[in-house]
Design an enzyme around this catalytic site. Structure first.
Site, short mmCIF file in Angstrom:
data_model
loop_
_atom_site.label_atom_id
_atom_site.label_comp_id
_atom_site.label_asym_id
_atom_site.label_seq_id
_atom_site.Cartn_x
_atom_site.Cartn_y
_atom_site.Cartn_z
N LYS A 103 15.97 3.14 -25.77
CA LYS A 103 16.64 4.30 -25.17
C LYS A 103 18.11 4.30 -25.57
O LYS A 103 18.76 3.25 -25.56
CB LYS A 103 16.50 4.23 -23.65
CG LYS A 103 17.02 5.47 -22.92
CD LYS A 103 16.77 5.35 -21.41
CE LYS A 103 17.24 6.57 -20.66
NZ LYS A 103 17.02 6.46 -19.19
N SER A 120 14.58 10.40 -17.10
CA SER A 120 15.40 10.61 -18.26
C SER A 120 14.94 9.88 -19.51
O SER A 120 15.34 10.25 -20.61
CB SER A 120 16.84 10.20 -17.93
OG SER A 120 16.91 8.80 -17.70
N SER A 143 13.42 7.13 -13.77
CA SER A 143 13.49 7.52 -15.18
C SER A 143 12.61 6.73 -16.15
O SER A 143 12.49 7.13 -17.31
CB SER A 143 14.93 7.44 -15.67
OG SER A 143 15.58 8.62 -15.33
N1 GLN Z 1 15.92 12.13 -12.26
C1 GLN Z 1 16.82 11.30 -11.52
C2 GLN Z 1 18.24 11.78 -11.73
O1 GLN Z 1 18.38 12.77 -12.34
C3 GLN Z 1 16.66 9.86 -11.94
C4 GLN Z 1 17.29 9.56 -13.24
C5 GLN Z 1 17.16 8.12 -13.64
O2 GLN Z 1 16.36 7.35 -13.12
N2 GLN Z 1 18.01 7.72 -14.57
O3 GLN Z 1 19.18 11.19 -11.31
#
Ligand code: GLN
Length: 485
Positions: free
Chosen positions: A78, A153, A177
């Site tokens: 990532k 994400s 995410s």
């Molecule tokens: N979707 C969640 C957010 O937007 C979690 C994102 C994540 O785990 N990095 O914060």
């Protein structure tokens, strides 16, 4: 032989037998990427030459008899994890040209084990989002249906695994995410216990929540990646000095010694009927494997989302203050004086969602509001954590759907942040409590999209996750299905 469809453990056995070389394997993956990447868009940066160099190095390790289970295994990383000498953008314009001068600890460990990096996977900008639509470089596509999002994400990391564009990948999970994109793409994703995997070299979003973890084609592969990733790191003050076990030792095909808790708060109105049916069926499978199923309650679940959307933006607003155009990253060319330079750099460099979070977080931390928002949220966070502690007196693992719906269409939720936030409603409590959680494939919707099951355990009890997930996987075939690309 089609090499790109293999799992990590299958590949390891074949590399060991010299059925093919790491270089041949890497070439086969690069060909696969060439073929499907224009449709999937899982990567921000590809590093084919470096990958082939690392493959030749892995082949030398193998011939010297220095092989580890990850030697010669091509992975996607990532783009929030620092890679020395490879641009690390965090999917943001503000870091478009950022070249780290060191490797994240996790990456260093993977490299030392002989793993190969194919490139940097797409994501939502600074890991804020649930669909990869917040990437400055444009969204990734779900390999199961190119008109839907892969989740986020870590959407690129999940899509790359599902599309066989790597054998496994690393993602990060602050509120879901790793697990939510794993679910949407039909792969396995594990968020380790907070403190289990070093965050050194991980670009910070919500420092009290962030964890790095694996996305893989099956549970065994996740254990192999965890064996190398887990462990104490003096460079991360929140990493915990507890020995990491050999996670493959938990891969057993029985659940006779496992009690599974099913929380009533996770089977609520608004959950997609296909998701509910799949989760119910999974519980029956677990029961047939010998598990004892008990009903439990996590009464503060409904507060998790509001608590997260105060704590995560508060931490983000502080972490992202460093992007000011001075030290590194993008600087606005319209820098009349210092103050306008700061303003323009940040206005031009950050995307809409990141700006929204910075504003929310700055507000929640500001004088006069701190007690009402950040402090209150931290107190409720403790209640959520206590819910889990009480529940784990009655059971070893907790089972829930990973996300209330399967993957949604590109564009469907982008204009409505609250709807987007709701797709993490089941994963966020685990981050707030700091406990480990895994998502594994457990079915398909009527429209053919993957559905995932979440299993959560006590702090540092990843072993219980591996046992439960592996036993289930061994008696089902969801993880073997492939998208038609
Ligand atoms: N979707 C969640 C957010 O937007 C979690 C994102 C994540 O785990 N990095 O914060």
């Amino acid at each position: 032989m089609t090499l790109h469809t293999l799992t990590i453990h299958e590949t390891h056995n074949l590399l060991k037998k010299k059925s093919f070389s790491a270089e041949e394997l890497t070439e086969s993956l690069l060909k696969r990427i060439e073929k499907v990447e224009p449709a999937v868009k899982a990567y921000i940066t590809l590093t084919p030459e470096q990958a082939l160099n690392e493959a030749r190095n892995a082949d030398r390790m193998i011939s010297r008899g220095e092989m580890t289970p990850l030697t010669g295994i091509p992975l996607a990383i990532k783009d929030i994890i620092s890679t020395k000498g490879t641009i690390t953008t965090c999917a943001s314009k503000i870091l478009e040209n950022y070249l780290p001068i060191y490797d994240a600890t996790v990456l260093g460990k993977l490299k030392a084990a002989g793993a190969i990096t194919l490139g940097k996977a797409n994501m939502d900008e600074f890991a804020m989002g649930s669909s990869t639509e917040n990437s400055y470089f444009g969204p990734s596509k779900n390999p199961w249906d190119l008109t839907t999002i892969p989740g986020g994400s870590s959407g690129g990391s999940a899509a790359a695994v599902a599309a066989d564009e790597c054998l496994g990948s690393l993602g990060t999970d602050t509120g879901g995410s790793i697990r939510q994109p794993a679910t949407f793409c039909g792969v396995v994703g594990l968020k380790p216990t907070y403190g289990r995997v070093s965050r050194f070299g991980l670009i910070a979003f919500g420092s009290s929540l962030d964890q790095i973890g694996p996305l893989t084609k099956d549970v065994h592969d996740a254990a192999l990646l965890m064996n190398v990733s887990a462990g104490y790191d003096p460079k991360d003050s929140t990493s915990v000095d507890i020995d990491a076990p050999d996670y493959t030792s938990f891969l057993k095909e029985t659940l006779a010694d496992i009690t599974i808790g099913v929380p009533k708060e996770y089977f609520i109105e608004g959950i997609d009927p296909d998701v509910e049916i799949s989760a119910d069926k999974a519980i029956k499978v677990m029961e047939s494997l010998g598990a004892n199923i008990v009903k439990i309650s996590l009464p503060h679940t409904e507060y998790a989302l509001p608590v997260y959307y105060l704590i995560a933006p508060a931490e983000a607003s502080s972490n992202l203050a460093r992007y000011d155009g001075v030290k590194y990253g993008y600087r606005s060319p319209n820098d009349a004086n210092l103050i306008t330079m700061y303003k323009r750099t940040r206005s031009e460099g950050f995307g809409t969602e990141v700006k929204r979070r910075i504003m929310l977080g700055t507000y929640a931390l500001s004088a006069g509001y701190y007690d009402a928002y950040y402090k209150k949220a931290s107190q409720v966070r403790t209640l959520i954590k206590t819910d889990f502690e009480k529940a784990f007196r009655k059971c070893d693992v907790i089972l829930t759907p990973t996300s209330p719906t399967p993957a949604f269409k590109i564009g469907e939720k982008i204009a409505d942040p609250l709807q987007m936030y709701l797709s993490d409603v089941f994963t966020i409590p685990g981050n707030l409590a700091g406990i480990p959680a895994i998502s594994i494939p457990c079915g398909f919707s009527r429209s053919g999209l993957p559905i995932g099951l979440q299993i959560m355990a006590r702090h540092f009890a990843e072993g219980n996750l591996f046992q439960t997930a592996y036993a289930y996987e061994k008696s089902t075939e969801w993880h073997l299905k492939k998208p038609n690309l």
